[in-house]
Design a protein around this motif. Structure first.
Motif, mmCIF file in Angstrom:
data_model
loop_
_atom_site.group_PDB
_atom_site.id
_atom_site.type_symbol
_atom_site.label_atom_id
_atom_site.label_comp_id
_atom_site.label_asym_id
_atom_site.label_seq_id
_atom_site.Cartn_x
_atom_site.Cartn_y
_atom_site.Cartn_z
ATOM 1 N N SER A 224 96.287 128.695 102.231
ATOM 2 C CA SER A 224 96.156 127.258 102.443
ATOM 3 C C SER A 224 94.758 126.840 102.008
ATOM 4 O O SER A 224 93.818 127.602 102.099
ATOM 5 N N VAL A 225 94.641 125.616 101.566
ATOM 6 C CA VAL A 225 93.374 125.077 101.105
ATOM 7 C C VAL A 225 92.809 124.202 102.208
ATOM 8 O O VAL A 225 93.514 123.381 102.777
ATOM 9 N N GLU A 226 91.545 124.382 102.516
ATOM 10 C CA GLU A 226 90.883 123.554 103.524
ATOM 11 C C GLU A 226 90.470 122.242 102.869
ATOM 12 O O GLU A 226 89.954 122.230 101.770
ATOM 13 N N SER A 227 90.719 121.133 103.531
ATOM 14 C CA SER A 227 90.394 119.834 102.935
ATOM 15 C C SER A 227 89.521 119.004 103.867
ATOM 16 O O SER A 227 89.949 118.001 104.390
ATOM 17 N N GLY A 228 88.305 119.436 104.053
ATOM 18 C CA GLY A 228 87.376 118.707 104.908
ATOM 19 C C GLY A 228 86.778 117.508 104.193
ATOM 20 O O GLY A 228 87.012 117.287 103.002
ATOM 21 N N PRO A 229 85.998 116.695 104.925
ATOM 22 C CA PRO A 229 85.356 115.529 104.328
ATOM 23 C C PRO A 229 84.558 115.905 103.071
ATOM 24 O O PRO A 229 83.886 116.920 103.038
ATOM 25 N N GLY A 230 84.700 115.078 102.047
ATOM 26 C CA GLY A 230 84.019 115.322 100.788
ATOM 27 C C GLY A 230 84.874 116.055 99.767
ATOM 28 O O GLY A 230 84.565 116.068 98.584
ATOM 29 N N THR A 231 85.977 116.647 100.208
ATOM 30 C CA THR A 231 86.870 117.344 99.287
ATOM 31 C C THR A 231 87.517 116.325 98.354
ATOM 32 O O THR A 231 87.926 115.254 98.777
ATOM 33 N N VAL A 232 87.601 116.675 97.079
ATOM 34 C CA VAL A 232 88.272 115.832 96.098
ATOM 35 C C VAL A 232 89.521 116.566 95.641
ATOM 36 O O VAL A 232 89.454 117.716 95.210
ATOM 37 N N LEU A 233 90.658 115.911 95.763
ATOM 38 C CA LEU A 233 91.933 116.473 95.343
ATOM 39 C C LEU A 233 92.364 115.775 94.064
ATOM 40 O O LEU A 233 92.282 114.550 93.963
ATOM 41 N N ILE A 234 92.817 116.551 93.093
ATOM 42 C CA ILE A 234 93.287 115.971 91.837
ATOM 43 C C ILE A 234 94.715 116.431 91.623
ATOM 44 O O ILE A 234 95.003 117.629 91.653
ATOM 45 N N ARG A 235 95.621 115.476 91.410
ATOM 46 C CA ARG A 235 97.033 115.787 91.234
ATOM 47 C C ARG A 235 97.534 115.120 89.971
ATOM 48 O O ARG A 235 97.321 113.924 89.753
ATOM 49 N N THR B 285 89.693 111.323 97.431
ATOM 50 C CA THR B 285 88.542 111.868 98.148
ATOM 51 C C THR B 285 88.845 111.829 99.638
ATOM 52 O O THR B 285 89.271 110.805 100.166
ATOM 53 N N VAL B 286 88.634 112.971 100.294
ATOM 54 C CA VAL B 286 88.888 113.081 101.730
ATOM 55 C C VAL B 286 87.651 112.617 102.500
ATOM 56 O O VAL B 286 86.537 113.046 102.212
ATOM 57 N N HIS B 287 87.859 111.721 103.465
ATOM 58 C CA HIS B 287 86.814 111.244 104.372
ATOM 59 C C HIS B 287 87.178 111.690 105.783
ATOM 60 O O HIS B 287 88.300 112.155 106.016
ATOM 61 N N PRO B 288 86.282 111.561 106.759
ATOM 62 C CA PRO B 288 86.560 112.090 108.099
ATOM 63 C C PRO B 288 87.898 111.659 108.710
ATOM 64 O O PRO B 288 88.608 112.480 109.251
ATOM 65 N N ASN B 289 88.275 110.393 108.636
ATOM 66 C CA ASN B 289 89.525 109.946 109.263
ATOM 67 C C ASN B 289 90.459 109.217 108.307
ATOM 68 O O ASN B 289 91.361 108.506 108.747
ATOM 69 N N GLU B 290 90.203 109.361 107.013
ATOM 70 C CA GLU B 290 91.008 108.666 106.014
ATOM 71 C C GLU B 290 90.783 109.300 104.652
ATOM 72 O O GLU B 290 89.978 110.207 104.509
ATOM 73 N N VAL B 291 91.528 108.804 103.667
ATOM 74 C CA VAL B 291 91.352 109.271 102.295
ATOM 75 C C VAL B 291 91.147 108.056 101.403
ATOM 76 O O VAL B 291 91.572 106.948 101.737
ATOM 77 N N GLY C 82 89.784 103.381 94.842
ATOM 78 C CA GLY C 82 88.894 102.423 95.466
ATOM 79 C C GLY C 82 89.383 101.855 96.797
ATOM 80 O O GLY C 82 88.717 101.021 97.395
ATOM 81 N N GLN C 83 90.551 102.297 97.257
ATOM 82 C CA GLN C 83 91.111 101.829 98.528
ATOM 83 C C GLN C 83 91.140 102.972 99.531
ATOM 84 O O GLN C 83 91.278 104.130 99.150
ATOM 85 N N ARG C 84 91.049 102.665 100.798
ATOM 86 C CA ARG C 84 91.110 103.666 101.870
ATOM 87 C C ARG C 84 92.505 103.651 102.482
ATOM 88 O O ARG C 84 93.094 102.584 102.684
ATOM 89 N N TYR C 85 93.020 104.855 102.780
ATOM 90 C CA TYR C 85 94.339 105.008 103.388
ATOM 91 C C TYR C 85 94.247 105.967 104.569
ATOM 92 O O TYR C 85 93.376 106.827 104.617
ATOM 93 N N ARG C 86 95.187 105.831 105.501
ATOM 94 C CA ARG C 86 95.175 106.663 106.700
ATOM 95 C C ARG C 86 95.598 108.100 106.434
ATOM 96 O O ARG C 86 95.234 108.993 107.180
ATOM 97 N N SER C 87 96.395 108.323 105.388
ATOM 98 C CA SER C 87 96.914 109.673 105.176
ATOM 99 C C SER C 87 97.198 109.951 103.708
ATOM 100 O O SER C 87 97.359 109.040 102.892
ATOM 101 N N LEU C 88 97.288 111.241 103.392
ATOM 102 C CA LEU C 88 97.680 111.661 102.049
ATOM 103 C C LEU C 88 99.116 111.249 101.759
ATOM 104 O O LEU C 88 99.480 110.985 100.616
ATOM 105 N N SER C 89 99.948 111.188 102.794
ATOM 106 C CA SER C 89 101.345 110.803 102.592
ATOM 107 C C SER C 89 101.460 109.363 102.097
ATOM 108 O O SER C 89 102.307 109.061 101.258
ATOM 109 N N GLU C 90 100.586 108.476 102.584
ATOM 110 C CA GLU C 90 100.579 107.098 102.091
ATOM 111 C C GLU C 90 100.262 107.068 100.599
ATOM 112 O O GLU C 90 100.889 106.343 99.831
#
Length: 143
Positions: free
Chosen positions: A78-89, A99-105, A109-117
């Motif tokens: 499994s990959v750890e995805s803490g704050p500051g991690t950048v995921l490219i898909r 970009t992963v932030h403490p309580n959102e991603v 340029g927009q912030r979302y509550r989850s990767l699923s969103e």
């Protein structure tokens, strides 16, 4: 040039690859691999191959044990995805960066509550965000 500015330059070069023409990518492939790319290689795959070779040149290649592990097939790593991690898909030939932030991603340029969103925005379907971004099963690249 400092290590940080070198890494920034590499990141900038890598992010520019998907927008380049097939002709430009073919020229770069020839320079890096000293051969023509396979005739039916798609433009997105050509960009990925160039990106891999550029990273390999800048950061070094994989250790033999890691290479063997990757070639042996899927794993349960499994990959750890803490704050500051950048995921490219990559999805349908387009690269998406989150970009992963403490309580959102953050995506586009927009912030979302989850990767699923974000996965739902990209695909138009309900998806498991961590799985879509490779945190379970290996679909994405993590910076």
């Amino acid at each position: 040039m400092s290590r940080r500015s070198s890494a920034d330059g590499l990141a900038e070069t890598l992010s520019s690859l998907p927008g380049q023409s097939r002709e430009a990518l073919t020229r770069q492939y020839r320079e890096l691999y000293e051969s023509d790319p396979p005739k039916r290689m798609s433009r997105p795959l050509l960009a990925l191959a160039i990106g891999y070779r550029l990273q390999e040149a800048a950061l070094g290649s994989l250790k033999p044990a890691v290479r063997r592990s990757l070639l042996s097939g899927p794993s349960s790593v499994s990959v750890e995805s803490g704050p500051g991690t950048v995921l490219i898909r990559e999805w349908h030939g387009q690269f998406h960066r989150v970009t992963v932030h403490p309580n959102e991603v953050e995506y586009s340029g927009q912030r979302y509550r989850s990767l699923s969103e974000v996965a739902r925005l990209i695909t138009g379907q309900r998806r498991n965000g961590p799985a879509f971004f490779g945190l379970r099963g290996g679909a994405a690249h993590v910076e």
